[in-house]
Design an enzyme around this catalytic site. Sequence first.
Site, PDB file in Angstrom:
ATOM      1  N   TYR A 154      -1.800  -0.847  10.345  1.00 30.71           N
ATOM      2  CA  TYR A 154      -1.862  -1.113   8.898  1.00 30.71           C
ATOM      3  C   TYR A 154      -0.523  -0.774   8.216  1.00 30.71           C
ATOM      4  O   TYR A 154       0.036  -1.589   7.482  1.00 30.71           O
ATOM      5  CB  TYR A 154      -3.001  -0.282   8.297  1.00 30.71           C
ATOM      6  CG  TYR A 154      -3.260  -0.555   6.832  1.00 30.71           C
ATOM      7  CD1 TYR A 154      -3.871  -1.733   6.420  1.00 30.71           C
ATOM      8  CD2 TYR A 154      -2.912   0.383   5.861  1.00 30.71           C
ATOM      9  CE1 TYR A 154      -4.134  -1.967   5.071  1.00 30.71           C
ATOM     10  CE2 TYR A 154      -3.168   0.157   4.517  1.00 30.71           C
ATOM     11  CZ  TYR A 154      -3.786  -1.027   4.129  1.00 30.71           C
ATOM     12  OH  TYR A 154      -4.035  -1.256   2.794  1.00 30.71           O
ATOM     13  N   SER A 206       0.857  -1.201   0.000  1.00 30.50           N
ATOM     14  CA  SER A 206       0.000   0.000   0.000  1.00 30.50           C
ATOM     15  C   SER A 206       0.883   1.237   0.000  1.00 30.50           C
ATOM     16  O   SER A 206       2.029   1.193   0.479  1.00 30.50           O
ATOM     17  CB  SER A 206      -0.854  -0.009   1.267  1.00 30.50           C
ATOM     18  OG  SER A 206      -1.494   1.230   1.436  1.00 30.50           O
TER      19      SER A 206
HETATM   20  N1  LIG Z   1      -8.834  -0.435  -0.879  1.00 31.38           N
HETATM   21  C1  LIG Z   1      -7.761   0.308  -0.823  1.00 31.38           C
HETATM   22  O1  LIG Z   1      -7.828   1.538  -0.890  1.00 31.38           O
HETATM   23  C2  LIG Z   1      -6.397  -0.355  -0.728  1.00 31.38           C
HETATM   24  C3  LIG Z   1      -5.263   0.439  -0.982  1.00 31.38           C
HETATM   25  C4  LIG Z   1      -4.004  -0.153  -0.917  1.00 31.38           C
HETATM   26  C5  LIG Z   1      -3.884  -1.485  -0.607  1.00 31.38           C
HETATM   27  N2  LIG Z   1      -4.996  -2.234  -0.361  1.00 31.38           N
HETATM   28  C6  LIG Z   1      -4.814  -3.642  -0.042  1.00 31.38           C
HETATM   29  O2  LIG Z   1      -5.519  -4.440  -0.965  1.00 31.38           O
HETATM   30  C7  LIG Z   1      -5.849  -5.692  -0.351  1.00 31.38           C
HETATM   31  C8  LIG Z   1      -7.324  -5.966  -0.537  1.00 31.38           C
HETATM   32  O3  LIG Z   1      -8.039  -4.907   0.101  1.00 31.38           O
HETATM   33  P1  LIG Z   1      -9.511  -4.493  -0.324  1.00 31.38           P
HETATM   34  O4  LIG Z   1      -9.576  -3.028  -0.232  1.00 31.38           O
HETATM   35  O5  LIG Z   1      -9.903  -5.190  -1.550  1.00 31.38           O
HETATM   36  O6  LIG Z   1     -10.284  -5.056   0.965  1.00 31.38           O
HETATM   37  P2  LIG Z   1     -11.672  -5.824   1.109  1.00 31.38           P
HETATM   38  O7  LIG Z   1     -12.002  -5.783   2.566  1.00 31.38           O
HETATM   39  O8  LIG Z   1     -12.646  -5.266   0.169  1.00 31.38           O
HETATM   40  O9  LIG Z   1     -11.285  -7.323   0.680  1.00 31.38           O
HETATM   41  C9  LIG Z   1     -10.384  -8.073   1.454  1.00 31.38           C
HETATM   42  C10 LIG Z   1     -10.688  -9.531   1.290  1.00 31.38           C
HETATM   43  O10 LIG Z   1      -9.737 -10.250   2.116  1.00 31.38           O
HETATM   44  C11 LIG Z   1     -10.453 -11.301   2.738  1.00 31.38           C
HETATM   45  N3  LIG Z   1      -9.781 -11.742   3.961  1.00 31.38           N
HETATM   46  C12 LIG Z   1      -9.748 -11.127   5.173  1.00 31.38           C
HETATM   47  N4  LIG Z   1      -9.092 -11.881   6.047  1.00 31.38           N
HETATM   48  C13 LIG Z   1      -8.682 -12.991   5.416  1.00 31.38           C
HETATM   49  C14 LIG Z   1      -7.973 -14.145   5.782  1.00 31.38           C
HETATM   50  N5  LIG Z   1      -7.540 -14.331   7.049  1.00 31.38           N
HETATM   51  N6  LIG Z   1      -7.714 -15.096   4.849  1.00 31.38           N
HETATM   52  C15 LIG Z   1      -8.169 -14.945   3.594  1.00 31.38           C
HETATM   53  N7  LIG Z   1      -8.858 -13.880   3.164  1.00 31.38           N
HETATM   54  C16 LIG Z   1      -9.114 -12.920   4.067  1.00 31.38           C
HETATM   55  C17 LIG Z   1     -11.844 -10.739   3.017  1.00 31.38           C
HETATM   56  O11 LIG Z   1     -12.784 -11.786   3.230  1.00 31.38           O
HETATM   57  C18 LIG Z   1     -12.097  -9.935   1.775  1.00 31.38           C
HETATM   58  O12 LIG Z   1     -12.749 -10.682   0.774  1.00 31.38           O
HETATM   59  C19 LIG Z   1      -5.440  -5.559   1.121  1.00 31.38           C
HETATM   60  O13 LIG Z   1      -4.197  -6.163   1.330  1.00 31.38           O
HETATM   61  C20 LIG Z   1      -5.360  -4.064   1.315  1.00 31.38           C
HETATM   62  O14 LIG Z   1      -4.502  -3.724   2.359  1.00 31.38           O
HETATM   63  C21 LIG Z   1      -6.257  -1.693  -0.403  1.00 31.38           C
END
Ligand SMILES: NC(=O)c1ccc[n+]([C@@H]2O[C@H](COP(=O)([O-])OP(=O)(O)OC[C@H]3O[C@@H](n4cnc5c(N)ncnc54)[C@H](O)[C@@H]3O)[C@@H](O)[C@H]2O)c1
Length: 263
Positions: free
Chosen positions: A159, A146
């Site tokens: 985070y 991130s």
């Molecule tokens: N959304 C943003 O703005 C953003 C920005 C930078 C990085 N990210 C990263 O992208 C990745 C996905 O985030 P997102 O925004 O799509 O989140 P989200 O909450 O929409 O999706 C995350 C998914 O991970 C799954 N999950 C949670 N715990 C788990 C576990 N123990 N084992 C397996 N699966 C598990 C959840 O069930 C969910 O489907 C993360 O690593 C997040 O840190 C997100």
Amino acid sequence: MKNLKRFENLFDLSGHIAVVTGAAQGNGLGIANALYEAGAVVVATDISFKDEQEKKMMDGIVKMTMDVTKEEEVKRVFAEIVKQYGKLDILCNNAGIIYKNLVEKLEIERFETVMDINLIGTVICTKHAVPYMKEAGWGRIVNISSSQAFLASETYSAYSASKAAVSHLTRIWGNELVKDNILVNALCPCYVMTPMMVDSISRKAEELGTDTEGGYKYFADMLPTHRLLEIEEIGNWAVVLCGELGMATTGSNISITCGQVQL
Ligand SMILES: NC(=O)c1ccc[n+]([C@@H]2O[C@H](COP(=O)([O-])OP(=O)(O)OC[C@H]3O[C@@H](n4cnc5c(N)ncnc54)[C@H](O)[C@@H]3O)[C@@H](O)[C@H]2O)c1
């Protein structure tokens, strides 16, 4: 002279078997769909799948439940994939959660859960995927870090610490594994329109006493381009890293932030 044929195969992932963690929704879903469109066999894994999410997942993507924090479960699921499809040569460590609070208010248990999923989950999945990649003589690992790995925003300690660790592991594993033709890179996005972000937007809107649009604007205005990313854009970058273009880099943290962060 235009010669688009030269670029035709740069994104072709036919013949590869990809695992994406946390792929039921959000970035993981975007990545799973993109890898599948590029021709890979894709196994989308998550702790659970809901009907609504499944509608957005492309037909043909295989779904398996897997909790990234459970080492025995990861081992079993990976072994099952290799048994069924013959190999496992792409891993996208995407599963992640967020928890924000000021240092004096941190609930240690929640801090630990963030570390368990975002960091230790990435370690467990990588540990158990690498032997299969070595066996295949080819591997690509894409860690979803991130922009917050490189920023020092208030309340982001759990985070950001987890993501900073993932970004540094990316450099170390990049070095460790390059001799085995396994390349490890991280995508470092800013805000992406995912269910995780939708929650943050509603919380912010409530805090500011505004509507969802106002919440969106709050985050968008922190970015030079005043817009949040879409999950398809994250998926496209995963394809770039796994395809022929990605061959030229390993151990890299790639800023997908529309200019918010320069790495
Ligand atoms: N959304 C943003 O703005 C953003 C920005 C930078 C990085 N990210 C990263 O992208 C990745 C996905 O985030 P997102 O925004 O799509 O989140 P989200 O909450 O929409 O999706 C995350 C998914 O991970 C799954 N999950 C949670 N715990 C788990 C576990 N123990 N084992 C397996 N699966 C598990 C959840 O069930 C969910 O489907 C993360 O690593 C997040 O840190 C997100």
